[in-house]
Design a protein around this motif. Sequence first.
Motif, PDB file in Angstrom:
ATOM      1  N   ILE A  32       0.841  -1.203   0.000  1.00 42.24           N
ATOM      2  CA  ILE A  32       0.000   0.000   0.000  1.00 42.24           C
ATOM      3  C   ILE A  32       0.877   1.254   0.000  1.00 42.24           C
ATOM      4  CG2 ILE A  32      -1.728   1.314   1.296  1.00 42.24           C
ATOM      5  CD1 ILE A  32      -2.821  -1.267   0.157  1.00 42.24           C
ATOM      6  N   ASN A  35       2.915   1.743  -3.356  1.00 43.48           N
ATOM      7  CA  ASN A  35       2.145   2.072  -4.550  1.00 43.48           C
ATOM      8  C   ASN A  35       1.430   3.413  -4.454  1.00 43.48           C
ATOM      9  OD1 ASN A  35       2.226  -0.148  -6.660  1.00 43.48           O
ATOM     10  ND2 ASN A  35       2.000  -1.277  -4.747  1.00 43.48           N
ATOM     11  N   ILE A  43       1.259   1.567 -10.975  1.00 43.91           N
ATOM     12  CA  ILE A  43       0.578   0.769  -9.964  1.00 43.91           C
ATOM     13  C   ILE A  43       0.195  -0.579 -10.555  1.00 43.91           C
ATOM     14  CG2 ILE A  43      -1.567   0.562  -8.641  1.00 43.91           C
ATOM     15  CD1 ILE A  43      -1.450   3.558  -8.188  1.00 43.91           C
ATOM     16  N   GLN A 234     -12.872   5.426   5.775  1.00 39.56           N
ATOM     17  CA  GLN A 234     -13.800   4.408   5.263  1.00 39.56           C
ATOM     18  C   GLN A 234     -14.738   5.020   4.215  1.00 39.56           C
ATOM     19  OE1 GLN A 234     -17.278   3.579   5.749  1.00 39.56           O
ATOM     20  NE2 GLN A 234     -16.960   1.646   4.696  1.00 39.56           N
ATOM     21  N   ILE A 237     -12.696   6.291   1.057  1.00 39.17           N
ATOM     22  CA  ILE A 237     -12.234   5.226   0.183  1.00 39.17           C
ATOM     23  C   ILE A 237     -13.413   4.603  -0.549  1.00 39.17           C
ATOM     24  CG2 ILE A 237     -11.123   2.966   0.143  1.00 39.17           C
ATOM     25  CD1 ILE A 237      -9.498   3.959   2.571  1.00 39.17           C
ATOM     26  N   GLY A 238     -14.550   4.495   0.161  1.00 40.47           N
ATOM     27  CA  GLY A 238     -15.744   3.955  -0.471  1.00 40.47           C
ATOM     28  C   GLY A 238     -16.150   4.770  -1.694  1.00 40.47           C
ATOM     29  N   TRP A 244      -7.540   4.570  -8.051  1.00 37.13           N
ATOM     30  CA  TRP A 244      -6.579   3.790  -7.269  1.00 37.13           C
ATOM     31  C   TRP A 244      -5.537   4.659  -6.598  1.00 37.13           C
ATOM     32  CZ3 TRP A 244      -6.091  -1.711  -6.842  1.00 37.13           C
ATOM     33  CH2 TRP A 244      -7.219  -2.373  -7.337  1.00 37.13           C
ATOM     34  N   VAL A 247      -7.196   6.131  -3.475  1.00 36.05           N
ATOM     35  CA  VAL A 247      -7.454   5.118  -2.454  1.00 36.05           C
ATOM     36  C   VAL A 247      -6.173   4.731  -1.739  1.00 36.05           C
ATOM     37  CG1 VAL A 247      -8.124   2.727  -2.119  1.00 36.05           C
ATOM     38  CG2 VAL A 247      -9.539   4.214  -3.523  1.00 36.05           C
ATOM     39  N   LEU A 248      -5.117   4.460  -2.519  1.00 33.75           N
ATOM     40  CA  LEU A 248      -3.865   4.039  -1.902  1.00 33.75           C
ATOM     41  C   LEU A 248      -3.283   5.154  -1.039  1.00 33.75           C
ATOM     42  CD1 LEU A 248      -2.409   2.181  -4.980  1.00 33.75           C
ATOM     43  CD2 LEU A 248      -2.988   1.143  -2.807  1.00 33.75           C
ATOM     44  N   LEU A 251      -5.308   5.401   2.174  1.00 32.39           N
ATOM     45  CA  LEU A 251      -4.930   4.307   3.071  1.00 32.39           C
ATOM     46  C   LEU A 251      -3.600   4.607   3.754  1.00 32.39           C
ATOM     47  CD1 LEU A 251      -5.790   0.983   1.215  1.00 32.39           C
ATOM     48  CD2 LEU A 251      -6.578   1.713   3.455  1.00 32.39           C
ATOM     49  N   ALA A 254      -3.974   6.998   6.453  1.00 27.93           N
ATOM     50  CA  ALA A 254      -4.595   6.424   7.646  1.00 27.93           C
ATOM     51  C   ALA A 254      -3.618   5.529   8.402  1.00 27.93           C
ATOM     52  CB  ALA A 254      -5.836   5.626   7.253  1.00 27.93           C
ATOM     53  N   ILE A 255      -2.718   4.879   7.663  1.00 25.49           N
ATOM     54  CA  ILE A 255      -1.739   3.988   8.312  1.00 25.49           C
ATOM     55  C   ILE A 255      -0.712   4.808   9.088  1.00 25.49           C
ATOM     56  CG2 ILE A 255       0.167   2.389   7.867  1.00 25.49           C
ATOM     57  CD1 ILE A 255      -1.384   1.312   5.498  1.00 25.49           C
TER      58      ILE A 255
ATOM     59  N   LEU B 115      -3.330  -1.772  13.275  1.00 26.48           N
ATOM     60  CA  LEU B 115      -3.996  -1.087  12.165  1.00 26.48           C
ATOM     61  C   LEU B 115      -5.513  -1.221  12.321  1.00 26.48           C
ATOM     62  CD1 LEU B 115      -1.827  -2.322   9.186  1.00 26.48           C
ATOM     63  CD2 LEU B 115      -1.645  -0.174  10.424  1.00 26.48           C
ATOM     64  N   VAL B 118     -10.529  -0.827   8.878  1.00 26.80           N
ATOM     65  CA  VAL B 118     -10.744  -0.154   7.609  1.00 26.80           C
ATOM     66  C   VAL B 118      -9.515  -0.312   6.727  1.00 26.80           C
ATOM     67  CG1 VAL B 118     -11.105   2.084   6.548  1.00 26.80           C
ATOM     68  CG2 VAL B 118     -12.356   1.481   8.603  1.00 26.80           C
ATOM     69  N   ILE B 119      -8.352  -0.058   7.299  1.00 30.85           N
ATOM     70  CA  ILE B 119      -7.116  -0.197   6.538  1.00 30.85           C
ATOM     71  C   ILE B 119      -6.935  -1.642   6.102  1.00 30.85           C
ATOM     72  CG2 ILE B 119      -4.619  -0.046   6.696  1.00 30.85           C
ATOM     73  CD1 ILE B 119      -5.081   2.194   8.809  1.00 30.85           C
ATOM     74  N   PHE B 122      -9.569  -2.795   3.381  1.00 23.83           N
ATOM     75  CA  PHE B 122      -9.329  -2.262   2.045  1.00 23.83           C
ATOM     76  C   PHE B 122      -8.007  -2.761   1.471  1.00 23.83           C
ATOM     77  CE2 PHE B 122     -12.644   0.891   2.975  1.00 23.83           C
ATOM     78  CZ  PHE B 122     -13.335   0.810   1.784  1.00 23.83           C
ATOM     79  N   ALA B 123      -6.982  -2.827   2.311  1.00 30.81           N
ATOM     80  CA  ALA B 123      -5.682  -3.262   1.808  1.00 30.81           C
ATOM     81  C   ALA B 123      -5.784  -4.671   1.224  1.00 30.81           C
ATOM     82  CB  ALA B 123      -4.648  -3.225   2.933  1.00 30.81           C
ATOM     83  N   LEU B 126      -7.752  -4.785  -2.035  1.00 29.28           N
ATOM     84  CA  LEU B 126      -6.953  -4.384  -3.195  1.00 29.28           C
ATOM     85  C   LEU B 126      -6.000  -5.502  -3.599  1.00 29.28           C
ATOM     86  CD1 LEU B 126      -6.006  -0.694  -2.332  1.00 29.28           C
ATOM     87  CD2 LEU B 126      -7.890  -1.519  -3.712  1.00 29.28           C
ATOM     88  N   TRP B 132      -6.267  -5.595  -9.905  1.00 30.90           N
ATOM     89  CA  TRP B 132      -4.885  -5.185  -9.671  1.00 30.90           C
ATOM     90  C   TRP B 132      -3.938  -6.333 -10.019  1.00 30.90           C
ATOM     91  CZ3 TRP B 132      -2.670  -2.954  -4.437  1.00 30.90           C
ATOM     92  CH2 TRP B 132      -1.475  -2.276  -4.730  1.00 30.90           C
TER      93      TRP B 132
END
Lengths: 279, 303
Positions: A32, A35, A43, A234, A237-238, A244, A247-248, A251, A254-255, B115, B118-119, B122-123, B126, B132
């Motif tokens: 994640i 990319n 990607i 959430q 991303i939805g 892409w 979204v990435l 994410l 958020a990480i 984590l 949600v992460i 989704f991760a 994907l 992908w």
Amino acid sequence: MNRARHNPLNSAASHAVLILYTIIALFPVFVILVNSFKTRRAIFSEPLTLPTGDAFSLIGYQTVMKQGDFFLYFQNSVIVTVASLFFILLFGAMAAFALSEYRFRGNMLMGLYLALGIMIPIRIGTVAILQMMVASGLVNTLTALILVYTAQGLPLAVFILSEFMRQVSDDLKNAGRIDGMSEYSIFFKLVLPLVRPSMATVAVFNMIPIWNDLWFPLILASGEKTKTLTLGSQVFIGQFVTDWNAVLSALSLAILPVLVLYTIFSRQLIRGITSGAVK
Amino acid sequence: MASRPRTHIVVFLAPAVIVYTAVMIWPLFNTLLLALYTTDEAGRHFAGLKNFRTLLGDPNWSRPFWNALGNNIWFFVVHMLVQNPLGVLLAAILSHPRLRFAALYRSAIFIPTVLSFVIVGFAWKLILSPIWGIAPSMLDMVGLKSLFAPWLGKEEYALTTLALISVWQFVGIPMMLIYAALLSIPEEILEAGEIDGLTGWQAFWKIKLPLILPSIGIISILTFVGNFNAFDLIYSAQGALAGPNFSTDLLGTFLYRTFFGFQLQLGDPHMGSAIATAMFVIILIGVCLYLFAIQTRMRRYQF
């Protein structure tokens, strides 16, 4: 003596298993993050390489910054988490002190009553919690979340903290009493500083579930102004499932805070889990 | 001491007791109560066990309910069969006294646990996505490309896939708890075993495993409670409809759809409360079983 228990072959096998599992644990995070810095074409064409040269792009982050209110979400998450932790620790420590220090009628019963919530998840009561928050006008406020998380965290906090408070020496407290300290100053000035390490453990334990919760923000505070980072990402991303890059990047954003918090607190967290289990 | 005024006890206890009672116990009690009521044209009135009869008797309700319960049981079984043995294995390796980089491995393997769902949802969505293509191309590298399927999109695989994702996320917790339990075993016991010829895996099975059984019990009940109110991962990865065709529906997602409503269906707090009550009973049964049966049997091993 020790030689019988270890040999080099075993040690190589151990490292092999651990390395394999570490790769499995970190691979999705790596994919994640890597990319999120690439062009859309890269990607898809080379998902496993590092974002170098032509492949590098920040387009995803630009979209995210334009569209989503990530700073507001982040701020909401921080407010909710910090406030909940503050109340869990303050109220939890006060109750733990009362239960461990004084003998009074109903002490045992009160301890059991407060311990009920360790095993019963607060989510079971969601229907009535929602009705209560609607009736009191607290829906779509951060206060609602803070109240729920405080109630959720208290049982375990009281349980853990009273264990530790029993170990504080009676002589110290009695010396304080002879010096004319009130019970309040004995608690705040003598006992609290001594149980600070266990307070940190309780804080770290509660921090992650509160920060990551999706259920209560979704039900109690889904308004644009009160979204937490977890709910915000959430929803965001939805909306952008087909973009892409966005979204990435979302994410990754958020990480990031979680990883930063984890690197700061991991030692505390791991020590907390391991010392808790020995008991 | 008895002569001192004791208002301070009340002051110390009050905030925690008030918040806990008002926001946790009272709503919990109210939810159980709401399950006994119903709302129709005449307003809200007492309905006895009617909601439960609907939930278990009306096929429109009982089919999704048993489906969610069955899925939930399978979700739990996968955790017990994969997460806990894997946690024990990793902890057993990590607790080797002379293992190098143990702290590093420990921290790295614990990262997924911190984590958010949600992460994680989704991760993995994907990564497993056929669009992908990371998963199929990685399988291709080891020559197993034929095994690839859109796991999250197939009814027969989706639930197991999500359970394994959840295992991936949470294996750190059993690993840590078992690790701590293994470290707390006194050295003398292991040496006594060694003198009797027990080393390596034999020592693990015959000495360590019985001694860490209480920790395994705690982990099992934590897993049980966690699994039976799981919601976030399914919601993030598959949405409130728990697709494909409700094959990943758990009690948590079923509860959410019922009481909160989704798309065109309006929320029904009374049926929602009935489902919450069912979850409460299931969790209570699990906790009681643990407390009475397992805990008393395991106490024998503690020193």
